[in-house]
Design an enzyme around this catalytic site. Structure first.
Site, mmCIF file in Angstrom:
data_model
loop_
_atom_site.group_PDB
_atom_site.id
_atom_site.type_symbol
_atom_site.label_atom_id
_atom_site.label_comp_id
_atom_site.label_asym_id
_atom_site.label_seq_id
_atom_site.Cartn_x
_atom_site.Cartn_y
_atom_site.Cartn_z
ATOM 1 N N GLU A 192 1.491 -1.344 -0.026
ATOM 2 C CA GLU A 192 0.185 0.257 -0.378
ATOM 3 C C GLU A 192 1.592 1.342 0.067
ATOM 4 O O GLU A 192 1.506 1.572 0.967
ATOM 5 C CB GLU A 192 -0.692 0.033 0.859
ATOM 6 C CG GLU A 192 -1.846 -0.578 1.222
ATOM 7 C CD GLU A 192 -3.041 -1.022 0.013
ATOM 8 O OE1 GLU A 192 -2.575 0.620 -0.137
ATOM 9 O OE2 GLU A 192 -3.646 -1.845 -0.538
ATOM 10 N N CYS A 211 -2.749 8.313 3.372
ATOM 11 C CA CYS A 211 -2.020 8.472 1.658
ATOM 12 C C CYS A 211 -4.113 8.187 1.218
ATOM 13 O O CYS A 211 -3.880 8.193 0.428
ATOM 14 C CB CYS A 211 -1.939 6.969 1.880
ATOM 15 S SG CYS A 211 -2.328 5.497 2.872
#
Ligand code: UN1
Length: 491
Positions: A257, A291
């Protein structure tokens, strides 16, 4: 290696130790955890592991793997559930520690701690949920069982921005499905990770099932990525690429990720308050250091000026201060180098795009990394600020003519983690949900802040490999076995 599990988690010198094979072990150096709200406040000292110790941790995880893989799902349920309960009981203390070491507000930090507890409890339940099939073979008298087994040893490498939730959402499914773990938290935030491991170990994990190696990426990163059966990583695109190359060379499965440049589209028919709330929360929550942050605000021309005016007013009114002080709405940036990166992008945006609202360095009583939230207006999709991830409280506005252009701008990125739209049009929302190239789509809710019981992950440069979280986590943390079973010849 002692491995008797009887050493103390904290040494006589006050240093928090690594956990290897059930033993709490000193490192080769000491990492001082610093409070970003007040750099004179030393949060604690944490043992840095060496490469040799990382190898020992992998070996310990390997030695423990068959036993843990064969353990009762009830035991795994009980340990994860008990650890979840303990975290809930300690949420104020752990939340305070997290806010102190990472700099998100106390409310955000306690929320993250509670989320970690829920994640553990969700995966505790998953340990008990069967996931196999028994079917007839195409051959008479033969049955086929499709079952799932643990992958083996999992290396888990986590970032600094969610010091307890991200470790929990990787470690919990890894253990629930019978894998053993070597865990390397980010050097900036060892305290929350250390507490999580201590609580899990105290809940009854056998020696070696979970190993903690706090160490520098350059010392232990490659060892962890090249010697495990699976690697789960969250962090930067740059490091993610190294992790991928190293793990693939070792034929380990990989889950990454990484970054995002998440768009929040605001159409003319949007409710202005909803739009401003989503943008404020998505862009500046957790100091923009996630993020999933809404870093690109793609705004239709008819609502643009009103939206910018209201958002600017609310943004500039945010109380920036000590993460743990009452009334603080946005904490400091995590450290000096992240602050420098944020300021670099703010300067660049000013040079490229013209207008930056806010974005000044702020002074407070204590010496901390305080930055005023920033909004860059009048940007073009191709500007640097709309292409590269800042990872700070900085959002940019791109004005568009209508929905079609908004969709094109939203999708015009190499990333693809989250994408949001604020609209009262069911047709636009439905179309956006179908045509967005992001892995997660938000309609009239912020792009950041996700549930733990559903899959998490993106596409393109944001993510790689199977999804994290929810039931989907099983994909990555188990491997399938197909067995053909005949009765054999009677007599
Ligand atoms: C969230 O927005 O609730 O590093 C979670 C990150 C993500 C997690 C975001 N992996 O920001």
């Amino acid at each position: 290696m002692t491995g008797n599990g009887r050493t103390e988690p904290i040494g006589p010198d006050g240093v928090h130790r690594n956990l290897i094979g059930g033993a709490w072990i000193d490192g080769v150096d000491i990492n001082q955890d610093v409070n970003p709200s007040d750099t004179s406040d030393a949060v604690g000292r944490y043992a840095l592991a060496s490469g040799e110790q990382a190898r020992e941790a992998v070996a310990a995880a390997r030695a423990a793997a068959p036993g843990w893989a064969g353990s009762s799902p009830l035991l795994r349920f009980e340990i994860l559930d008990a650890a979840g309960n303990e975290i809930l009981r300690s949420k104020e203390r752990l939340g305070d520690l997290l806010a102190r070491e990472e700099g998100k507000t106390l409310a955000e930090a306690v929320g993250e701690v509670v989320r970690a507890a829920h994640i553990l409890k969700f995966h505790a339940g998953q340990a008990l949920r069967p996931a196999g099939q028994l079917l007839d073979s195409i051959r008479p008298g033969v049955e086929v069982a499709v079952t799932r087994e643990p992958v083996g040893v999992v290396s888990i490498i986590t970032p600094w921005n969610f010091p307890i939730a991200i470790p929990a959402w990787k470690i919990a499914p890894a253990l629930a499905y019978g894998n053993t773990v070597v865990f390397k938290p980010a050097e900036l935030v060892p305290a929350s990770a250390w507490e999580l491991v201590r609580i899990l170990q105290a809940a009854g994990l056998p020696d070696g099932a979970l190993n903690l190696v706090m160490g520098r990426g350059r010392d232990i990163g490659d060892i962890l990525t090249s010697s495990a059966d699976a690697v789960s990583f969250t962090g930067s695109v740059q490091t993610g690429e190294r992790v991928l190359a190293s793990a693939q060379a070792a034929r380990a499965r990989v889950q990454l990720e990484m970054g995002g440049k998440n768009p929040l589209v605001i159409l003319d028919d949007a409710d202005l308050d909803v739009a401003v709330d989503c943008a404020l929360q998505g862009a500046y929550g957790s100091t923009g250091q996630r993020c999933t942050a809404s870093s690109r605000l793609v705004v239709a021309a008819g609502i643009h000026d009103r939206f910018v005016e209201h958002l600017t007013e609310r943004m500039l009114a945010l109380a920036v201060g000590d993460a743990r002080a009452a009334g603080t709405q946005m904490g400091p940036v995590v450290d000096a180098s992240q602050l420098a990166q944020d300021q670099k992008y703010i300067d660049l945006a000013r040079a490229e795009s013209g207008t930056v609202l806010g974005g000044r360095r702020l002074e407070r009583d204590a010496d901390g990394f305080y930055l005023e939230p920033a909004l860059v207006v009048g940007t073009r999709p191709e500007d640097t600020i709309n292409r590269e991830e800042v990872f700070g409280p900085v959002a940019s506005v791109v004005q568009v003519d209508g929905y079609d252009e908004a969709l094109a701008v939203a999708n015009g990125t190499e990333f693809g983690l989250t994408a949001g739209i604020v609209t009262t049009s069911l047709a636009a929302a439905g179309d956006f949900r179908r045509r967005s190239t992001a892995g997660m789509v938000m309609v009239n809710v912020a792009t950041a802040g996700v549930d733990f019981h559903v899959p998490f992950g993106g596409r393109q440069a944001s993510s790689y490999g199977p999804r994290e979280q929810g039931e989907q986590a099983r994909e990555f943390f188990t491997t399938v076995k197909t067995s053909y079973i005949a009765a054999g010849r009677p007599g």
